[in-house]
Write an enzyme that holds these catalytic residues in place. Structure first.
Site, PDB file in Angstrom:
ATOM      1  N   TYR A   1      -0.430 -10.509  -5.257  1.00 54.40           N
ATOM      2  CA  TYR A   1       0.432  -9.878  -6.257  1.00 54.40           C
ATOM      3  C   TYR A   1       1.870 -10.223  -5.924  1.00 54.40           C
ATOM      4  O   TYR A   1       2.302 -10.087  -4.772  1.00 54.40           O
ATOM      5  CB  TYR A   1       0.217  -8.356  -6.211  1.00 54.40           C
ATOM      6  CG  TYR A   1       1.052  -7.587  -7.214  1.00 54.40           C
ATOM      7  CD1 TYR A   1       0.726  -7.591  -8.569  1.00 54.40           C
ATOM      8  CD2 TYR A   1       2.151  -6.840  -6.800  1.00 54.40           C
ATOM      9  CE1 TYR A   1       1.480  -6.876  -9.492  1.00 54.40           C
ATOM     10  CE2 TYR A   1       2.900  -6.109  -7.710  1.00 54.40           C
ATOM     11  CZ  TYR A   1       2.566  -6.136  -9.050  1.00 54.40           C
ATOM     12  OH  TYR A   1       3.318  -5.425  -9.957  1.00 54.40           O
TER      13      TYR A   1
ATOM     14  N   ASP B   1       5.834 -15.137  -0.029  1.00 48.71           N
ATOM     15  CA  ASP B   1       6.246 -13.846  -0.567  1.00 48.71           C
ATOM     16  C   ASP B   1       6.110 -12.834   0.570  1.00 48.71           C
ATOM     17  O   ASP B   1       5.009 -12.369   0.877  1.00 48.71           O
ATOM     18  CB  ASP B   1       5.359 -13.478  -1.755  1.00 48.71           C
ATOM     19  CG  ASP B   1       5.744 -12.131  -2.362  1.00 48.71           C
ATOM     20  OD1 ASP B   1       6.543 -11.397  -1.729  1.00 48.71           O
ATOM     21  OD2 ASP B   1       5.244 -11.810  -3.450  1.00 48.71           O
TER      22      ASP B   1
ATOM     23  N   LYS C   1      11.512  -4.380  -0.366  1.00 44.37           N
ATOM     24  CA  LYS C   1      11.034  -3.228   0.419  1.00 44.37           C
ATOM     25  C   LYS C   1      11.916  -2.909   1.639  1.00 44.37           C
ATOM     26  O   LYS C   1      12.969  -2.317   1.468  1.00 44.37           O
ATOM     27  CB  LYS C   1       9.577  -3.447   0.826  1.00 44.37           C
ATOM     28  CG  LYS C   1       8.708  -3.759  -0.434  1.00 44.37           C
ATOM     29  CD  LYS C   1       7.435  -3.036  -0.497  1.00 44.37           C
ATOM     30  CE  LYS C   1       6.544  -3.521  -1.632  1.00 44.37           C
ATOM     31  NZ  LYS C   1       5.985  -2.520  -2.477  1.00 44.37           N
TER      32      LYS C   1
HETATM   33  N1  HOZ Z   1       2.484  -2.406  -7.015  1.00 47.23           N
HETATM   34  C1  HOZ Z   1       3.037  -1.560  -6.024  1.00 47.23           C
HETATM   35  C2  HOZ Z   1       2.325  -1.655  -4.737  1.00 47.23           C
HETATM   36  N2  HOZ Z   1       1.700  -2.838  -4.419  1.00 47.23           N
HETATM   37  C3  HOZ Z   1       3.041  -0.151  -6.496  1.00 47.23           C
HETATM   38  C4  HOZ Z   1       4.387   0.413  -6.438  1.00 47.23           C
HETATM   39  C5  HOZ Z   1       4.453   1.873  -6.854  1.00 47.23           C
HETATM   40  O1  HOZ Z   1       3.653   2.334  -7.649  1.00 47.23           O
HETATM   41  O2  HOZ Z   1       5.350   2.526  -6.387  1.00 47.23           O
END
Ligand code: HOZ
Length: 427
Positions: free
Chosen positions: A144, A239, A267
């Protein structure tokens, strides 16, 4: 455990926010429940609006390596806010954070700050296409890279539980430019390059995938990826939005010694405030506007609050003991959870690295997308719900990883183990 006030907020939220949440996984749909609304967070703990307390194993999905509301980070944000929240003009903190990141990542000569990991990956791909003059991109099943169109094809995170592997709204033209290969399967990458030897601009990969649960690279996979991209003149993009400063003061590239051409971050470098960044070699980064022609901009990019939180966080992490301590705590927790499972319910497979881990509800060895998908999400949902009742907040999806922070301690570990024991003893 009461949840009346959370339910009231959720009712109100659903009327004005799609699905009642601002990011799908938070809706708790894949664990067959409804979200808890959080009132505050401190250290390793979350407190919901009904007054319940939880040991937190999501850490805002990765940024909070120091735990919630670390006093030095809060102080840095407060001091920055008192001097203005955004200038629309450069400030010293942007340079300071950029220098810290460039120092920590040998493969990053220059870096551009943006506001999220999605912006970082989207911009890195545009840059790779401009630099190489090619259109195609390779990504991996279950990885992702945020929600830009070209990445929402067989993607991980929320898409793994949404019931469709790719998002409607992504045009066929965009999808055609994304080639999906299998993580840990170099033959699938070779086949793509053999089919399109002159058309692939970049391969983007989470070196340690952490959006289909936690997966580890098999020996030589990333090295071969580096070699094949060089051979065919494509860029390699790591990434490291999740792994950057999460495993070491640097990235997985620091550990593996593999130097990508471009790196995306987010992050941890924002210390819990919205941030992203992409960086790499001088000759590639010099193509970014205004130094070069590849356009990318942002009103809040490099804003002083996020920069201050990031700098404060990285300064603390320069004391490398933090990483050792969190890693040891993670090993202890995972080791004892494994033993507990072996004694009771022997159908969990564990993957762990640094301060991240996943408990997969399967008895298969989990090393690729196919084995990830062997997990029984219904069992995970039940485990999640029952652990929540016991005061342990696990990721609300089988495919998001657990994060441990420097604020977690032996008491948290012991309480988590006791909770897991009570849950498993009831099954
Ligand atoms: N796609 C995010 C984690 N892989 C989720 C982020 C969130 O919902 O805060």
């Amino acid at each position: 455990m009461g949840r009346e006030i959370s339910d009231q907020w959720y009712g109100r939220a659903q009327k004005v926010i799609p699905g009642g949440v601002n990011s799908p996984v938070r809706a708790f749909k894949s664990v067959g429940s409804t979200p808890l609304f959080i009132e505050r967070a401190q250290g390793s703990h979350l407190y919901d609006v009904d007054g319940n307390e939880y040991i937190d194993y999501i850490g805002s999905f990765g940024p909070l390596i120091l735990g919630h509301s670390h006093p030095q980070v809060v102080e840095a944000i407060a001091q920055a806010a008192a001097k203005g929240t955004s200038y629309g003009a450069p400030c010293a903190a942007e340079v300071e954070l950029a220098e810290m990141i460039c120092d920590a990542f040998p493969a990053i000569d220059k870096i551009r700050m943006v506001n999220s990991g999605t912006e970082a990956t989207m911009s890195a791909i545009r840059l790779a296409r401009a630099y190489t003059g090619r259109d195609l991109m390779i990504k991996f099943e279950g990885c992702y890279h945020g929600h830009a169109d070209s990445f929402l094809i067989q993607a991980g995170s929320g898409l793994l539980t949404a019931g469709h592997p790719s998002s409607p709204g992504v045009t066929a033209a965009v999808a055609e430019q994304t080639i999906v290969c299998r993580y840990n399967d170099i033959e699938s990458v070779k086949a793509a390059f053999e089919q399109y030897p002159h058309d692939i601009a970049a391969v983007i990969v989470e070196p340690i995938p952490a959006n289909m649960g936690l997966i580890l690279p098999i020996p030589d996979f990333l090295e071969e990826l580096r070699a094949i991209t060089r051979r065919f003149g494509a860029l390699l993009i790591f990434d490291e939005v999740i792994t950057g400063f999460r495993l070491i003061y640097g990235g997985y590239q620091t550990i593996s010694g593999i130097e990508p051409d471009l790196t995306t971050l987010g992050k941890v470098i924002g210390g819990g405030l919205p941030v992203g960044a992409y960086g790499g070699r001088f000759d590639i980064m010099s193509k970014v506007a205004p130094e070069g022609p590849v356009y990318q901009a942002g009103t809040l990019s490099g804003n002083p609050l996020a920069m201050a939180a990031g700098i404060a966080t990285l300064k603390i992490l320069q004391d490398r003991d933090y990483y050792d301590r969190i890693e040891v705590l993670t090993q202890l927790l995972v080791g004892r959870l494994k033993t507990l499972c072996e004694e009771r319910l022997n159908f969990f497979a564990f993957n762990e690295y640094g301060s991240m881990f996943t408990m997969f509800c399967t008895d298969e060895y989990v090393w690729d997308y196919q084995s990830v998908m062997s997990s029984d999400t219904k069992i995970y949902a039940r485990f999640h719900q029952e652990m929540l009742q016991e005061g342990v907040y696990l990721p609300p999806s089988q495919f998001e990883v657990c994060f441990i922070s420097a604020a977690h301690d032996l008491i948290d570990v012991e309480r988590t183990l006791q909770a897991a024991k009570r849950v498993m003893d009831r099954w």
